[in-house]
Design an enzyme around this catalytic site. Structure first.
Site, mmCIF file in Angstrom:
data_model
loop_
_atom_site.group_PDB
_atom_site.id
_atom_site.type_symbol
_atom_site.label_atom_id
_atom_site.label_comp_id
_atom_site.label_asym_id
_atom_site.label_seq_id
_atom_site.Cartn_x
_atom_site.Cartn_y
_atom_site.Cartn_z
ATOM 1 N N ASP A 77 42.462 44.772 35.357
ATOM 2 C CA ASP A 77 42.121 44.906 36.867
ATOM 3 C C ASP A 77 41.180 45.593 37.400
ATOM 4 O OD1 ASP A 77 44.479 43.253 37.080
ATOM 5 O OD2 ASP A 77 45.421 44.805 38.083
ATOM 6 N N LYS A 99 41.154 42.031 41.453
ATOM 7 C CA LYS A 99 41.093 41.028 42.583
ATOM 8 C C LYS A 99 40.033 41.863 43.119
ATOM 9 C CE LYS A 99 44.918 38.878 42.318
ATOM 10 N NZ LYS A 99 45.487 39.470 40.713
ATOM 11 N N MET A 212 45.003 50.729 49.921
ATOM 12 C CA MET A 212 43.681 49.589 50.704
ATOM 13 C C MET A 212 43.834 49.349 52.184
ATOM 14 S SD MET A 212 46.510 47.369 47.939
ATOM 15 C CE MET A 212 47.930 47.684 48.777
#
Length: 297
Positions: A77, A99, A212
């Site tokens: 990732d 991502k 996040m």
């Protein structure tokens, strides 16, 4: 990707030498042999969902490091640190599927298909995720894809960002005098109505950790204040926890949006809300981080 520095390479070499069965034989003065062997293998035809930790390579688990050194292929990732990636041998295949906000380089179903394909080629596969794979990392979806293809999988936990951020700032996440509960929340507001239950979150006896949530700081502060938490309730933002570029902001629900506008932070950024944040200024463990503060208590 930058290469590991010679001191760091030497540090890892010395650590693994100490942990090998022969190197860990006790001296003659000990009555019994002391061993901490690194055992096991990265099996072909299996996927290992591995937590890469918060970014500091020294916070990687021994099992994770061993699997990275043994795997035929590593699917990784965006949030995996360069020093961790440097542990992957040049002979191993690497697949970046990271991502970022507003852009998915590889759709989730294609990540599952890639792992199944690599296993079908007879390879051992490490699926490397930042932090802990069980914390807001879509591990469930990937396990479902592997289960549907009858691919065996193993999970290797890692140090999640909340633990790393609290440790680096020198505070506990729970404390008898501050917080008897701890809650982890995704700030992506993915529920059907798009809004968390602010009334349930606005408690003074727990610590809230939002993942996040850098773009949602204003909404978080507003929602918690509207639900009953006082304007002066402490909040802390920690970007790139445990990495050399770590930065932090400490303030209140009332002033944090303004502080963040004046001192923007990079992603990934963790948000900690609760009275435990008051301990930052008094913590001796946070002294080395003072130079990295971009805001004050």
């Amino acid at each position: 990707m930058p290469a590991l520095s010679k001191p760091l390479i030497q540090k890892w070499f010395n650590a693994f030498m100490r942990l090998s069965p022969r190197a860990l034989l006790s001296s003659a003065s000990h009555s019994a042999d002391l061993r901490l062997p690194l055992r096991g293998e990265c099996r072909a035809g299996q996927v290992y969902l591995v937590g890469a930790g918060s970014g500091d390579a020294e916070l990687l688990t021994l099992k994770a490091a061993r699997l990275l050194m043994q795997a035929d292929a590593v699917v990784y990732d965006r949030l995996v640190g360069d020093d961790v990636l440097a542990l992957i041998p040049k002979s191993s295949e690497r697949y970046y599927v990271g991502k970022s906000r507003g852009h998915h380089s590889v759709p989730q179903n294609e990540i599952g298909a890639l792992m199944v394909k690599l296993v079908g080629e007879g390879k051992s596969v490490v699926r490397l995720k930042g932090g802990d794979p069980a914390f807001f990392a879509r591990m469930g979806e990937e396990l479902d894809a592997l289960t549907a293809a009858q691919v065996p999988a193993a999970i290797v936990p890692g140090i999640t960002a909340a633990s790393a951020a609290a440790a680096c700032m020198g505070i506990p996440l729970t404390d008898r005098g501050h917080a008897q509960q701890l809650r982890f929340i995704t700030a992506q507001l993915c529920r059907e109505d798009g809004t968390p239950d602010w009334a349930a979150l606005a408690r003074k006896d727990e610590t809230l950790v939002f993942y996040m949530g850098l773009s949602k700081v204003d909404a978080i502060c507003h929602g918690l204040r509207q639900a009953g938490l006082p304007d002066a309730w402490p909040i802390m933002l920690v970007a790139n926890a445990s990495k050399p570029e770590q930065q932090s902001l400490v303030g209140s629900l009332a002033d944090m949006p303004e502080k963040l506008a004046a001192h923007p932070l990079a992603s990934p950024c963790l948000i900690v809300v609760g009275s435990v944040v008051q301990r930052v200024a008094a913590s001796p463990a946070s002294a080395e981080n003072q130079a990295r503060y971009v805001g004050q208590v």
